[in-house]
Design a protein around this motif. Structure first.
Motif, mmCIF file in Angstrom:
data_model
loop_
_atom_site.group_PDB
_atom_site.id
_atom_site.type_symbol
_atom_site.label_atom_id
_atom_site.label_comp_id
_atom_site.label_asym_id
_atom_site.label_seq_id
_atom_site.Cartn_x
_atom_site.Cartn_y
_atom_site.Cartn_z
ATOM 1 N N VAL A 167 0.836 -1.202 0.000
ATOM 2 C CA VAL A 167 0.000 0.000 0.000
ATOM 3 C C VAL A 167 0.869 1.250 0.000
ATOM 4 O O VAL A 167 0.561 2.237 -0.693
ATOM 5 N N THR A 168 1.950 1.226 0.754
ATOM 6 C CA THR A 168 2.847 2.385 0.791
ATOM 7 C C THR A 168 3.425 2.667 -0.590
ATOM 8 O O THR A 168 3.543 3.830 -1.008
ATOM 9 N N THR A 169 3.791 1.623 -1.323
ATOM 10 C CA THR A 169 4.327 1.808 -2.672
ATOM 11 C C THR A 169 3.289 2.460 -3.585
ATOM 12 O O THR A 169 3.610 3.370 -4.369
ATOM 13 N N ILE A 170 2.047 2.021 -3.480
ATOM 14 C CA ILE A 170 0.974 2.616 -4.294
ATOM 15 C C ILE A 170 0.757 4.072 -3.897
ATOM 16 O O ILE A 170 0.555 4.945 -4.754
ATOM 17 N N VAL A 171 0.816 4.351 -2.596
ATOM 18 C CA VAL A 171 0.573 5.711 -2.103
ATOM 19 C C VAL A 171 1.651 6.668 -2.590
ATOM 20 O O VAL A 171 1.344 7.773 -3.078
ATOM 21 N N VAL A 172 2.914 6.278 -2.489
ATOM 22 C CA VAL A 172 3.991 7.217 -2.859
ATOM 23 C C VAL A 172 3.974 7.513 -4.356
ATOM 24 O O VAL A 172 4.355 8.613 -4.786
ATOM 25 N N MET A 173 3.515 6.547 -5.162
ATOM 26 C CA MET A 173 3.419 6.796 -6.601
ATOM 27 C C MET A 173 2.152 7.564 -6.939
ATOM 28 O O MET A 173 2.170 8.491 -7.760
ATOM 29 N N GLY A 174 1.040 7.206 -6.324
ATOM 30 C CA GLY A 174 -0.218 7.876 -6.628
ATOM 31 C C GLY A 174 -0.250 9.330 -6.222
ATOM 32 O O GLY A 174 -0.899 10.153 -6.877
ATOM 33 N N THR A 175 0.463 9.676 -5.144
ATOM 34 C CA THR A 175 0.524 11.076 -4.710
ATOM 35 C C THR A 175 1.607 11.851 -5.462
ATOM 36 O O THR A 175 1.820 13.030 -5.190
ATOM 37 N N ALA A 176 2.290 11.179 -6.405
ATOM 38 C CA ALA A 176 3.338 11.787 -7.239
ATOM 39 C C ALA A 176 4.533 12.245 -6.427
ATOM 40 O O ALA A 176 5.223 13.202 -6.791
ATOM 41 N N ASN A 177 4.801 11.530 -5.325
ATOM 42 C CA ASN A 177 5.982 11.852 -4.521
ATOM 43 C C ASN A 177 7.203 11.017 -4.887
ATOM 44 O O ASN A 177 8.331 11.399 -4.559
ATOM 45 N N HIS A 178 6.985 9.878 -5.542
ATOM 46 C CA HIS A 178 8.095 9.007 -5.903
ATOM 47 C C HIS A 178 7.796 8.284 -7.213
ATOM 48 O O HIS A 178 6.638 8.075 -7.578
ATOM 49 N N TYR A 179 8.877 7.907 -7.876
ATOM 50 C CA TYR A 179 8.782 7.028 -9.031
ATOM 51 C C TYR A 179 8.816 5.580 -8.549
ATOM 52 O O TYR A 179 9.216 5.292 -7.402
ATOM 53 N N PHE A 180 8.436 4.678 -9.451
ATOM 54 C CA PHE A 180 8.481 3.264 -9.098
ATOM 55 C C PHE A 180 9.919 2.829 -8.827
ATOM 56 O O PHE A 180 10.178 2.027 -7.917
ATOM 57 N N LEU A 181 10.873 3.357 -9.593
ATOM 58 C CA LEU A 181 12.273 3.008 -9.360
ATOM 59 C C LEU A 181 12.772 3.535 -8.017
ATOM 60 O O LEU A 181 13.690 2.954 -7.425
ATOM 61 N N ASP A 182 12.201 4.618 -7.529
ATOM 62 C CA ASP A 182 12.523 5.081 -6.170
ATOM 63 C C ASP A 182 12.131 4.018 -5.147
ATOM 64 O O ASP A 182 12.856 3.766 -4.181
ATOM 65 N N ALA A 183 10.945 3.435 -5.365
ATOM 66 C CA ALA A 183 10.469 2.398 -4.451
ATOM 67 C C ALA A 183 11.387 1.177 -4.488
ATOM 68 O O ALA A 183 11.726 0.606 -3.440
ATOM 69 N N LEU A 184 11.789 0.781 -5.695
ATOM 70 C CA LEU A 184 12.716 -0.352 -5.804
ATOM 71 C C LEU A 184 14.044 -0.037 -5.124
ATOM 72 O O LEU A 184 14.640 -0.901 -4.467
ATOM 73 N N ALA A 185 14.508 1.193 -5.272
ATOM 74 C CA ALA A 185 15.759 1.576 -4.623
ATOM 75 C C ALA A 185 15.617 1.547 -3.102
ATOM 76 O O ALA A 185 16.559 1.166 -2.387
#
Length: 310
Positions: free
Chosen positions: A209-227
């Motif tokens: 859910v956190t990964t979806i939230v950070v991308m949906g709010t435009a605070n992070h890219y998916f690669l940020d999450a992977l990093a």
């Protein structure tokens, strides 16, 4: 990869009055370091555009559809903003406290894992300052949901910082996403140590859910999450070496203050003397031994009298 929480830990619980200052110092170093690694905006924007281009090339660009969904539906966007602005400040210390109280043997490793990974994140912020999607030009198709729904929370247009306190955060520290990294840390510990199935399920859902939230709010890219997940992985691998190094440093610091042991004092209580049969300590005979000896001497005397008479 072995989990950091399997590392050997002391049998006693670390003292809370020593743990709190340690955690406070590490978090202060992280917060101040995050502010000090600020770079020029143009460099951060270039990095953000390169990441976005790479994601499009690899068909990993999930940020646009999620951002449009949360922008169009306040029932999704507002809870997502609250989750982004608050959960990592609430869930992470709550899980750390829970581990401290319920899983003493794994606490030190869990704490070291979290701290090591957090400090590793600073290296990422310094080496790769990155503009988040929400700060890119509007032509790239992202909407800052935190700004759109700012009237519902304490934040303004500067990420999750309270209004008028944007100077407290580095908005170009998007790579790696420690929101995702900390959520993954929480999820692994909940899955590993919780007993109730619902709590273990929450351990799975929280990082997702956190990964979806950070991308949906435009605070992070998916690669940020992977990093962010990768940083936690490296932190897990470094946990045992860091703990061993900390033990050596602690021993070196304490050595000058340790009482000197006497070189002439023998560790043996008898100081080299040996006990004979019937003796508890050298030179002291037992009452049973005394009575046995008396009886033996009496018998000897009795046998000797007739012999003399003959």
């Amino acid at each position: 990869m072995p989990l950091a929480t399997t590392a050997p830990a002391p049998s006693h619980r670390p003292r809370w009055w020593a743990e709190l200052p340690l955690i406070a110092v590490v978090y202060a170093v992280y917060s101040v370091g995050r502010l000090l690694v600020r770079s020029d905006v143009s460099t951060a924007v270039d990095h953000g555009l390169r990441i976005l281009h790479l994601e499009k090339t690899l068909f990993l660009n999930a940020e646009h559809p999620l951002n449009r969904l949360m922008t169009a539906h306040p029932s999704l966007g507002i809870p997502a903003d609250f989750a982004y602005a608050s959960l990592h400040y609430l869930v992470t210390p709550a899980v750390l406290t829970w581990i401290y109280r319920r899983r003493t043997a794994g606490y030190r490793a869990a704490r070291t894992w979290l701290m090591t990974s957090t400090l590793l994140g600073l290296i990422g912020f310094a080496l790769l300052p990155t503009c988040p999607p929400r700060l890119l030009h509007a032509t790239h198709g992202f909407v800052d949901t935190m700004a759109q729904y700012s009237s519902y929370g304490w934040w303004g247009t500067e990420a999750s910082a309270p209004r008028g306190m944007g100077w407290m955060t580095n908005q170009y520290a998007a790579m790696p996403s420690l929101h995702v990294g900390w959520a993954l840390w929480c999820g692994i510990l909940l899955w590993r140590h919780a007993r109730h199935p619902l709590v273990r399920a929450a351990g799975i859902m929280y990082p997702l859910v956190t990964t979806i939230v950070v991308m949906g709010t435009a605070n992070h890219y998916f690669l940020d999450a992977l990093a962010g997940a990768a940083v936690m992985g490296v932190g897990a691998l470094l946990t045992r070496p860091v703990m061993r190094l900390a033990d050596r440093v602690k021993a070196a610091v304490r050595a000058p203050f340790a009482p000197a042991a006497s070189a002439t004092k023998s560790p043996i209580v008898s100081a080299g003397c040996k006990t004979s049969a019937g003796e508890r300590i050298p030179g002291q005979r037992t009452s049973s031994a005394d009575s046995t000896d008396d009886a033996a001497s009496g018998d000897a005397a009795g046998d000797g009298a007739p012999a003399a008479a003959r």
